[in-house]
Design a protein around this motif. Structure first.
Motif, PDB file in Angstrom:
ATOM      1  N   SER A 276       0.994   5.366   0.022  1.00 40.26           N
ATOM      2  CA  SER A 276       0.303   6.643   0.165  1.00 40.26           C
ATOM      3  C   SER A 276       0.973   7.680  -0.729  1.00 40.26           C
ATOM      4  O   SER A 276       2.178   7.902  -0.641  1.00 40.26           O
TER       5      SER A 276
ATOM      6  N   ARG B  93       0.860  -1.179   0.000  1.00 37.92           N
ATOM      7  CA  ARG B  93       0.000   0.000   0.000  1.00 37.92           C
ATOM      8  C   ARG B  93       0.900   1.234   0.000  1.00 37.92           C
ATOM      9  O   ARG B  93       1.752   1.376   0.883  1.00 37.92           O
TER      10      ARG B  93
ATOM     11  N   ARG C 130       2.971  -1.226   4.272  1.00 35.36           N
ATOM     12  CA  ARG C 130       2.559   0.121   3.872  1.00 35.36           C
ATOM     13  C   ARG C 130       3.725   1.095   3.803  1.00 35.36           C
ATOM     14  O   ARG C 130       4.588   1.099   4.688  1.00 35.36           O
TER      15      ARG C 130
ATOM     16  N   LEU D 225      -0.826  -1.513   9.880  1.00 32.69           N
ATOM     17  CA  LEU D 225      -1.561  -0.255   9.976  1.00 32.69           C
ATOM     18  C   LEU D 225      -1.415   0.355  11.359  1.00 32.69           C
ATOM     19  O   LEU D 225      -1.375   1.577  11.519  1.00 32.69           O
TER      20      LEU D 225
ATOM     21  N   ARG E 125       0.026  -7.559   3.840  1.00 29.56           N
ATOM     22  CA  ARG E 125       0.191  -6.163   3.453  1.00 29.56           C
ATOM     23  C   ARG E 125       1.340  -5.477   4.200  1.00 29.56           C
ATOM     24  O   ARG E 125       1.611  -5.772   5.365  1.00 29.56           O
TER      25      ARG E 125
ATOM     26  N   THR F 245      -2.978   4.975  -2.108  1.00 32.61           N
ATOM     27  CA  THR F 245      -3.880   5.502  -1.106  1.00 32.61           C
ATOM     28  C   THR F 245      -3.490   6.922  -0.740  1.00 32.61           C
ATOM     29  O   THR F 245      -2.609   7.517  -1.352  1.00 32.61           O
TER      30      THR F 245
ATOM     31  N   THR G 176       4.396   5.181   3.655  1.00 30.92           N
ATOM     32  CA  THR G 176       3.792   6.499   3.803  1.00 30.92           C
ATOM     33  C   THR G 176       4.319   7.448   2.730  1.00 30.92           C
ATOM     34  O   THR G 176       5.350   7.193   2.094  1.00 30.92           O
TER      35      THR G 176
ATOM     36  N   GLY H 252      -1.973   6.149   5.339  1.00 32.41           N
ATOM     37  CA  GLY H 252      -2.420   5.627   4.051  1.00 32.41           C
ATOM     38  C   GLY H 252      -3.161   4.325   4.257  1.00 32.41           C
ATOM     39  O   GLY H 252      -2.667   3.413   4.927  1.00 32.41           O
TER      40      GLY H 252
END
Length: 345
Positions: A32, A30, A279, A290, A277, A82, A281, A344
């Motif tokens: 952002s 993911r 992530r 998260l 997942r 995101t 940023t 995100g």
């Protein structure tokens, strides 16, 4: 990028999967694109907004694509863009085009995007042509006054126009996301499902999570998965869809299908055991969860000239340190310092 040396790994070598200590293979990155947003949703940030990340800390497009390329080379097969609101990034179409052109052991990654849809009427077709595969669209209510109160912006018409634009250019499936909130929109759950089913979309309800900027989350005010399903069963016959895999949403067929409805029950029915997942940023910090309270600084590595091997090692170290779960129900749980808009989704 300051003369960084890009390593050239042996093309015949297949890297080991991105596996953590608990055997979870990570395939979903993911990213952002910005912490900025065009709405001010009450469960995300205060009316006046939050301090934005300094521009100098934000990753350039070259930096974003390079990290994505390192991930894809290590086995990432899906990239979700995101925010904040990713469509506020001026070069979002170019970002999609460049990421869709990446290749790795699993081929080219699927590029998807989560959005409030306000800019989709203008961008849906260019994004599709650039290689965007599908969209998730946030819509918590179908009532104009309620939408304005929830988002602090009178933009329901624009969101609906964005959904229609995504449909008209052929994005499929179109997933609609709503955060279920007690006394706010819990009386609209059936109406939201009917809206989605009638148009061939998939409705997904999300349990409200402790990721608001004001740290005012109250579990007792959260609508649970069980409550969502009880409300829907009063109007529909729901049959569980088997084979969830690593997907965050549990799915149910609506009245025998093919339409489905999903619930993302991160709080009451966490799916940490199958999470795949990781992530990134907008300011270049890699987060294994998260709800993580630690981050891996890829931006500094990039700007100090690290090669791809060093970046890959940092990614693997981050994933190796991933905890077995987020521990929301543990008395020692601490909400992340960053709000959702800065992490995100």
């Amino acid at each position: 990028m300051g003369g960084a040396r890009v390593s050239t790994p042996d093309a015949a070598a297949t890297p080991a999967p991105l596996v953590d200590r608990f055997g979870r293979v990570h395939r979903d990155l993911r990213i952002s694109l910005t912490d900025r947003c065009s709405l001010r949703c009450t469960y995300c940030m205060p009316a006046e907004g939050v301090p934005w990340l300094p521009g100098s800390t934000m990753l350039s497009t070259d930096e974003l694509v390079r990290i994505a390329a390192v991930g894809v080379a290590q086995g990432i097969t899906e990239i979700r863009l995101t925010g904040g609101e990713p469509l506020l990034r001026p070069d979002v179409v170019d970002v999609v085009r460049r990421m869709a052109a990446l290749t790795g052991p699993g081929g080219s990654p699927e590029i998807s995007l989560t959005t409030n849809a306000l800019r989709l009427p203008a961008l849906a077709a260019p994004l599709r042509d650039a290689g965007l595969a599908r969209v998730n669209i946030s819509i918590d209510t179908l009532d104009r006054e309620r939408f304005a109160a929830l988002t602090r912006r009178d933009r329901l018409h624009d969101t609906l126009a964005g959904i229609a634009a995504a449909d008209s250019v052929g994005f499929s499936p179109i997933k609609l996301n709503a955060v279920a909130m007690r006394g706010v929109n819990d009386d609209e759950l059936v109406d939201l499902v009917r809206f989605a089913v009638d148009r061939g979309y998939q409705m997904r309800f999300i349990e409200q999570m402790p990721l608001d900027a004001g740290h005012t989350w109250d579990r007792s005010a959260m609508v649970t998965q069980r409550e969502v399903l009880d409300a829907l069963r009063a109007a529909f016959t729901l049959t569980e869809v088997p084979g969830r895999g690593s997907a965050p949403a549990e799915l149910w067929y609506v009245d025998g299908g093919p339409a489905t409805v999903g619930v993302i029950a991160s709080v009451t029915a966490p799916f940490c055991g199958s999470c795949d997942r990781v992530r990134l940023t907008a300011d270049g910090q890699l987060r294994s969860c998260l709800f993580a309270r630690t981050e891996t600084d890829l931006r500094t590595l990039l700007r100090e000239g690290a090669d791809d091997d060093a970046l890959a090692a940092a990614v693997r170290a981050c994933i190796t340190g991933k905890k077995p779960g987020h521990d929301i129900d543990d008395p020692s749980f601490l909400q992340p310092d960053r709000p959702m808009s800065a992490i995100g989704g």
